[in-house]
Motif scaffolding. Structure first.
Motif, PDB file in Angstrom:
ATOM      1  N   TRP A 237       1.220  -1.129   0.129  1.00 60.52           N
ATOM      2  CA  TRP A 237      -0.046   0.055   0.391  1.00 60.52           C
ATOM      3  C   TRP A 237       0.495   1.145  -0.220  1.00 60.52           C
ATOM      4  O   TRP A 237       1.627   1.540   0.646  1.00 60.52           O
ATOM      5  CB  TRP A 237      -1.162   0.134   1.281  1.00 60.52           C
ATOM      6  N   GLU A 238       0.751   2.395  -0.712  1.00 61.59           N
ATOM      7  CA  GLU A 238       1.283   3.694  -0.964  1.00 61.59           C
ATOM      8  C   GLU A 238       1.240   4.567   1.023  1.00 61.59           C
ATOM      9  O   GLU A 238      -0.459   4.322   1.627  1.00 61.59           O
ATOM     10  CB  GLU A 238       0.481   4.434  -1.887  1.00 61.59           C
ATOM     11  N   GLU A 239       1.924   4.792   0.812  1.00 55.12           N
ATOM     12  CA  GLU A 239       1.934   5.512   2.560  1.00 55.12           C
ATOM     13  C   GLU A 239       1.169   7.306   1.961  1.00 55.12           C
ATOM     14  O   GLU A 239       2.041   8.028   1.595  1.00 55.12           O
ATOM     15  CB  GLU A 239       2.973   5.684   3.086  1.00 55.12           C
ATOM     16  N   VAL A 240       0.140   7.556   2.759  1.00 58.59           N
ATOM     17  CA  VAL A 240      -0.791   8.515   2.136  1.00 58.59           C
ATOM     18  C   VAL A 240      -0.493   8.748   3.918  1.00 58.59           C
ATOM     19  O   VAL A 240      -1.250   8.427   5.034  1.00 58.59           O
ATOM     20  CB  VAL A 240      -1.904   8.156   2.321  1.00 58.59           C
ATOM     21  N   PRO A 241       0.391  10.373   3.860  1.00 54.85           N
ATOM     22  CA  PRO A 241      -0.851  11.229   4.607  1.00 54.85           C
ATOM     23  C   PRO A 241      -1.730  11.496   5.529  1.00 54.85           C
ATOM     24  O   PRO A 241      -2.531  11.784   4.560  1.00 54.85           O
ATOM     25  CB  PRO A 241       0.416  12.421   4.701  1.00 54.85           C
ATOM     26  N   VAL A 242      -1.747  11.168   7.082  1.00 58.35           N
ATOM     27  CA  VAL A 242      -3.566  11.635   7.384  1.00 58.35           C
ATOM     28  C   VAL A 242      -3.691  13.461   7.267  1.00 58.35           C
ATOM     29  O   VAL A 242      -2.482  14.430   7.902  1.00 58.35           O
ATOM     30  CB  VAL A 242      -3.400  11.186   8.989  1.00 58.35           C
ATOM     31  N   PRO A 243      -4.720  13.945   6.239  1.00 56.01           N
ATOM     32  CA  PRO A 243      -4.232  14.903   6.439  1.00 56.01           C
ATOM     33  C   PRO A 243      -5.131  16.117   8.022  1.00 56.01           C
ATOM     34  O   PRO A 243      -6.191  15.374   8.530  1.00 56.01           O
ATOM     35  CB  PRO A 243      -5.231  15.257   5.653  1.00 56.01           C
TER      36      PRO A 243
END
Length: 162
Positions: free
Chosen positions: A137-143
């Motif tokens: 899975w791609e690391e997506v920063p938490v907004p």
């Protein structure tokens, strides 16, 4: 290369400098060249995974995968470390060459047709990269939440109202 058929003989034309020259290619030579070319085109990545905890190097297939060619279906099931490859001799050799150390196999259909059996195993091995697992899975920063994002503006407006 250009191939021409005259009767039942294959001729091959090659460019040497700016001139064409022609030579006869016998059946076995032509087949060997064709197989060699196909082998280069069918190189695939093989993804390996773990059974149980992720200790040490990957040793088995990541999940259950299956491949089907003609009437033959081959299914690869992850196995614990130290099990080895539980398969008949032909797919066992293919799985060894793929770098898989531990796996259970299930097969169904006319497995005596070795070509279809190996193609089904090859298709199952090639499907190992089609499975998307959490480590891919791609690391997506938490907004930030709207309250945190606009905290300074809210603090200024809140002081003016009171």
């Amino acid at each position: 290369y250009q191939r021409r058929v005259h009767g039942k003989q294959w001729y091959q034309r090659r460019v040497h400098g700016k001139q064409w020259y022609q030579r006869r290619v016998h059946g076995k030579q032509w087949y060997q060249r064709r197989v060699h070319g196909m082998a280069k085109l069918t190189i695939i990545p093989v993804r390996r995974g773990y059974w149980g905890s992720a200790l040490g190097k990957p040793h088995t297939v990541p999940t259950k995968v299956s491949g089907k060619t003609a009437s033959v279906m081959c299914r690869l099931v992850p196995a614990p470390r130290g099990t080895g490859i539980v398969a008949s001799p032909a797919p066992k050799r293919l799985l060894q060459l793929a770098g898989i150390e531990d796996v259970y196999t299930q097969s169904k259909g006319q497995t005596a047709t070795m070509g279809n059996f190996l193609k089904a195993t090859f298709e199952a091995v090639s499907k190992t990269y089609a499975v998307l697992t959490p480590n891919l899975w791609e690391e997506v920063p938490v907004p930030p939440t709207p309250y945190v994002e606009h905290a300074t503006h809210l603090a200024r407006v809140g002081k003016k109202l009171h």
